[in-house]
Scaffold this active site. Structure first.
Site, mmCIF file in Angstrom:
data_model
loop_
_atom_site.group_PDB
_atom_site.id
_atom_site.type_symbol
_atom_site.label_atom_id
_atom_site.label_comp_id
_atom_site.label_asym_id
_atom_site.label_seq_id
_atom_site.Cartn_x
_atom_site.Cartn_y
_atom_site.Cartn_z
ATOM 1 N N ASP A 159 31.742 87.849 81.541
ATOM 2 C CA ASP A 159 32.283 86.758 80.735
ATOM 3 C C ASP A 159 31.790 85.416 81.293
ATOM 4 O O ASP A 159 30.647 85.316 81.732
ATOM 5 C CB ASP A 159 33.814 86.845 80.743
ATOM 6 C CG ASP A 159 34.438 86.343 79.461
ATOM 7 O OD1 ASP A 159 34.366 85.124 79.217
ATOM 8 O OD2 ASP A 159 35.001 87.152 78.706
ATOM 9 N N HIS A 190 37.522 81.196 79.291
ATOM 10 C CA HIS A 190 37.647 82.478 78.597
ATOM 11 C C HIS A 190 37.701 83.653 79.566
ATOM 12 O O HIS A 190 38.536 84.555 79.423
ATOM 13 C CB HIS A 190 36.471 82.625 77.628
ATOM 14 C CG HIS A 190 36.573 83.775 76.689
ATOM 15 N ND1 HIS A 190 35.995 84.999 76.942
ATOM 16 C CD2 HIS A 190 37.175 83.878 75.480
ATOM 17 C CE1 HIS A 190 36.225 85.805 75.922
ATOM 18 N NE2 HIS A 190 36.944 85.154 75.024
ATOM 19 N N SER A 348 38.916 89.341 71.825
ATOM 20 C CA SER A 348 38.681 89.107 73.254
ATOM 21 C C SER A 348 39.930 89.347 74.078
ATOM 22 O O SER A 348 39.853 89.743 75.240
ATOM 23 C CB SER A 348 38.237 87.658 73.492
ATOM 24 O OG SER A 348 36.873 87.487 73.316
#
Length: 522
Positions: A159, A190, A348
């Site tokens: 990520d 994120h 996600s």
């Protein structure tokens, strides 16, 4: 979840006879990186042939650069895991045409990059996802989980990085590799958010698991597919070299237009014995037409909301036969860099719930469970609860087996530390359930709610994946109520499928079946 779209360049000069298959352009929708390519070699070549081929390609590149007086960097990343071999680099047109004609080359595609989209950030929403895993119906925020809490699991978070100093990780998060820049920080939030869902003390599914950051996205949420492949290869090799196979998990909350190179890297990790949990995408369309859904073998996760509906608001969850299971992914509270917390929505956020549950599964003492069968195991033990999942889509929702939910109860283990770190006192129990201060959402991530997200191109136009076709997901099973094997006395009676060795890798009921559960108040 990150999904990418952009502008394509014309590939008319790639018409060499007998050349390796080249990825077709996608009708003006891709954002290609100039002169950058990913090269995959045939699976039957030896390691020596691979090394010879790289030397040959480097020589061709050097001759072309010297002859034309141009500046191209040549081979960058290369990888060789099992029979999956290849490299990426920056080459001239003449050099890449030579490479495409080589007898050992199976596939060449242009590297591409894009920006994140289809996920929402806000503050102040309740953390409902954990409670949903351990209760039969939505609305209960008590999270009941086995006390092993993933202590033997190792999860690679591919990520934007992880804020490893965040107090919620209690020293269990470490940096593994960085394929995007020289800054080992998560400047996009994120990756830290996904890692928090997997294994933070307050917000995590597996509160004692080890987390390893593999950075492939920059501070703008962008990253080339070549970095994705390099990150997947690194995680696979790292797990093999350190003896983590059997307890290693990859969380892949990334994706975009279909890429045979990325798909094969995902499949290679799964073949190596690593469980891969991948986000289905946020376009409200068929998950199988894009990466990672275009990959076989791996577990593809859809996003359900707090009412057990497939999420159809901003960034609607993808659907279709390639979705294996749904998990909570809407308004999920988790960690963000700087010691704070924030809320995000998307597939996600759903995939890390499954990755965390896999870490718990991997921590079962003496089970000998094959993580390669974990996706089938989760689907078979899931609750048939998702409403309006989409056409030809499973209605299975991830549950963990507590409080009468259908699913396994796991065993006990110790908290896991990153490789090379000694266990520190006071890290066997989660801290206070109160969220840490500073619930600041990432800047600029507050799009208007309930706006339709862009759909992916109808025709991705990639070459077919030579290593297998996507397999269909489960069909809805309205009669799969689940809790029939929960005993009123508080004990567990295993379901009939518990000892089906062919389906679940021979995992028999272990001795610790009746160990007590812990209840985490959110």
């Amino acid at each position: 979840m990150f999904f990418f779209k952009g502008v394509v360049a014309v590939l008319s000069f790639f018409s060499a006879v007998n050349a390796a298959p080249f990825m077709k352009p996608n009708n003006g929708t891709r954002n290609y990186i100039p002169d950058s390519y990913i090269v995959l070699l045939k699976r039957d070549i030896s390691h020596d042939d691979f090394e010879l081929h790289k030397r040959w390609a480097s020589d061709v590149h050097k001759r072309d650069v010297a002859k034309r007086g141009i500046s191209f960097s040549g081979i960058g990343h290369s990888w060789a895991t099992g029979s999956f071999r290849g490299y990426s680099g920056v080459f001239s047109r003449d050099t890449i045409e030579e490479i495409m004609k080589h007898e050992h080359v199976a596939h060449v595609e242009r590297d591409q990059i894009g920006t994140s989209q289809g996920w929402v950030t806000q503050s102040g929403a309740p953390n409902w996802g954990l409670g949903r895993l351990s209760n039969n119906s939505p609305g209960n925020t008590d999270y009941t989980y086995d006390e092993n809490a993933g202590g033997n699991g190792v999860v690679y978070v591919i990520d934007s990085g992880i804020d490893t100093m965040h107090p919620e990780f209690q020293g269990r998060a470490t940096w593994g590799a960085n394929f995007i820049d020289k800054n080992n920080v998560d400047c996009w939030n994120h990756g830290t958010h996904c890692a928090g869902i997997i294994g933070s003390a307050t917000f995590g599914v597996a509160k004692l698991t080890a987390l390893i950051a593999v950075k492939v996205l920059d501070c703008n949420g962008q990253g080339p597919y070549s970095a994705f492949v390099a990150g997947l290869h690194w995680a696979t090799k790292h797990a093999q070299d350190n003896g983590f196979i059997g307890r290693a998990i990859i969380n892949f909350s990334l994706g975009g237009d279909n890429s045979p190179a990325v798909n094969q890297a995902l499949e290679e990790a799964q073949r190596a014995g690593i469980f891969v949990s991948a986000a289905a995408g946020n376009f409200g369309s068929d998950a199988g037409s894009i990466t990672p859904g275009g990959a076989g073998l791996i577990c593809v996760i859809g996003n359900s909301d707090d009412r057990d509906y497939r999420w159809t608001g901003q960034g609607p969850s993808n659907f279709g036969a390639r979705v294996d299971i749904f998990a909570p992914g809407t308004n999920i509270l988790s960690t963000i860099p700087g010691g704070g917390s924030g809320v995000m929505t998307g597939t996600s956020m759903a995939a890390p719930h499954v990755a965390g549950q896999a870490a718990i599964l991997a921590s079962i003492s003496g089970s000998g469970f094959d993580l390669g069968a974990a996706c089938a195991f989760f689907k078979n033990s899931a609750s048939a609860s998702v409403k309006n999942p989409g056409p030809n889509t499973t209605n299975k929702l991830l549950v963990n087996g507590a409080n009468g939910t259908k699913g396994p109860k796991q065993g006990e283990n110790k908290p896991n530390k990153p490789p090379g770190q000694d266990e520190q006192p006071g890290q066997n129990k989660p801290p206070s359930q109160n969220p840490p201060p500073g619930q600041n959402p990432p800047p600029g991530q507050n799009p208007p709610p309930e706006q339709p997200a862009p759909s992916p191109p109808a025709n991705p136009g990639d070459e077919p994946n030579p290593d297998g076709q996507p397999y269909p997901g489960d069909q809805p099973n309205p009669g799969d109520s689940g809790p029939s094997w929960w005993m009123p006395s508080g004990g567990l009676q295993p379901p009939a499928w518990w000892n089906r060795r062919p389906s679940f890798g021979g995992w028999n009921r272990p001795m610790w079946w009746n160990r007590p559960l812990s209840v985490w108040k959110l």
